[in-house]
Design an enzyme around this catalytic site. Sequence first.
Site, PDB file in Angstrom:
ATOM      1  N   ASP A 178       0.785  -1.250   0.000  1.00 50.52           N
ATOM      2  CA  ASP A 178       0.000   0.000   0.000  1.00 50.52           C
ATOM      3  C   ASP A 178       0.818   1.301   0.000  1.00 50.52           C
ATOM      4  OD1 ASP A 178      -1.988  -1.883   0.168  1.00 50.52           O
ATOM      5  OD2 ASP A 178      -2.837  -1.197   2.058  1.00 50.52           O
ATOM      6  N   CYS A 227      -1.874  -3.005   7.565  1.00 53.55           N
ATOM      7  CA  CYS A 227      -1.755  -3.919   6.423  1.00 53.55           C
ATOM      8  C   CYS A 227      -0.436  -4.683   6.406  1.00 53.55           C
ATOM      9  CB  CYS A 227      -2.027  -3.162   5.133  1.00 53.55           C
ATOM     10  SG  CYS A 227      -3.768  -2.656   5.028  1.00 53.55           S
ATOM     11  N   LYS A 244      -6.920  -4.973  -3.202  1.00 53.77           N
ATOM     12  CA  LYS A 244      -7.680  -5.552  -2.080  1.00 53.77           C
ATOM     13  C   LYS A 244      -8.645  -4.522  -1.519  1.00 53.77           C
ATOM     14  CE  LYS A 244      -3.951  -4.430   1.095  1.00 53.77           C
ATOM     15  NZ  LYS A 244      -4.669  -3.399   1.843  1.00 53.77           N
TER      16      LYS A 244
HETATM   17  C1  VGL Z   1      -4.710   0.438   5.701  1.00 52.99           C
HETATM   18  C2  VGL Z   1      -6.340   1.231   7.113  1.00 52.99           C
HETATM   19  C3  VGL Z   1      -7.293   1.094   6.131  1.00 52.99           C
HETATM   20  C4  VGL Z   1      -3.264   0.086   5.490  1.00 52.99           C
HETATM   21  C5  VGL Z   1      -5.649   0.280   4.705  1.00 52.99           C
HETATM   22  O1  VGL Z   1      -2.805   0.067   4.330  1.00 52.99           O
HETATM   23  O2  VGL Z   1      -2.552  -0.171   6.493  1.00 52.99           O
HETATM   24  N1  VGL Z   1      -5.062   0.897   6.903  1.00 52.99           N
HETATM   25  N2  VGL Z   1      -6.932   0.620   4.924  1.00 52.99           N
END
Ligand code: VGL
Length: 212
Positions: free
Chosen positions: A13, A156, A111
């Site tokens: 991410d 994540c 995702k």
């Molecule tokens: C994430 C919160 C919501 C992350 C993704 O990438 O850690 N955290 N969506």
Amino acid sequence: MNETGGSALIIVDVQLDFCPGGSLEVKEGDKIIPVINNISESFYKVVATQDWHPADHISFAKNHPGKELFSTVEIDGIEQTLWPEHCVQGSRGAEFHPDLNLNPVDLIIRKGNNKRIDSYSAFFENDHKTPTGLEYYLKGFNIKRIFVCGLATDYCVFYTAMDAQYLGFQTFVIEDASKGVDFPEGNIKASIEKMKKGGVRLIKSEDIKDFI
Ligand code: VGL
Ligand code: ZN
């Protein structure tokens, strides 16, 4: 690749919404990008994940009128934190940070695209059952060791590393190539402790050559 199987890097991410100026920014989240770029060419396989939500996703506080940002609700028996709107499919915030070198990336896993369920891990949705297919991809290439880095250490990255270890991969988290949100306060430290207890090894990017 060697006789003991290969090593894969999972870059979690590294998207604009998780970097400074983004809607769910991780403090200094962009600082890890040169560290990742420096190591990503050393792996047999490189996977990047991309948080990729529909605008009506259940993880967004705005889709729960009357509920506060960062509060929790229960949906289908799963605890869900209510985040600011982030990484909406096709939006600028969902793009990878432009400084991240995508050339070595073999596979992109998107995702969180089912509006009813969140997906922190690169392997399973938050029901810990519905697979993304990544396990089969990596096992198909005889990957034995997984190195996880990216954003955010306590969400994540944490769930990806814990699932990798659970699935039988020898799992490493590259500490200086990851950054956390630390929500609630102390969460980064607690997550690191849980990962270590679970058998995940925390290493520095300069030491990957000893384990790869
Ligand atoms: C994430 C919160 C919501 C992350 C993704 O990438 O850690 N955290 N969506
Ligand atoms: Zn998300």
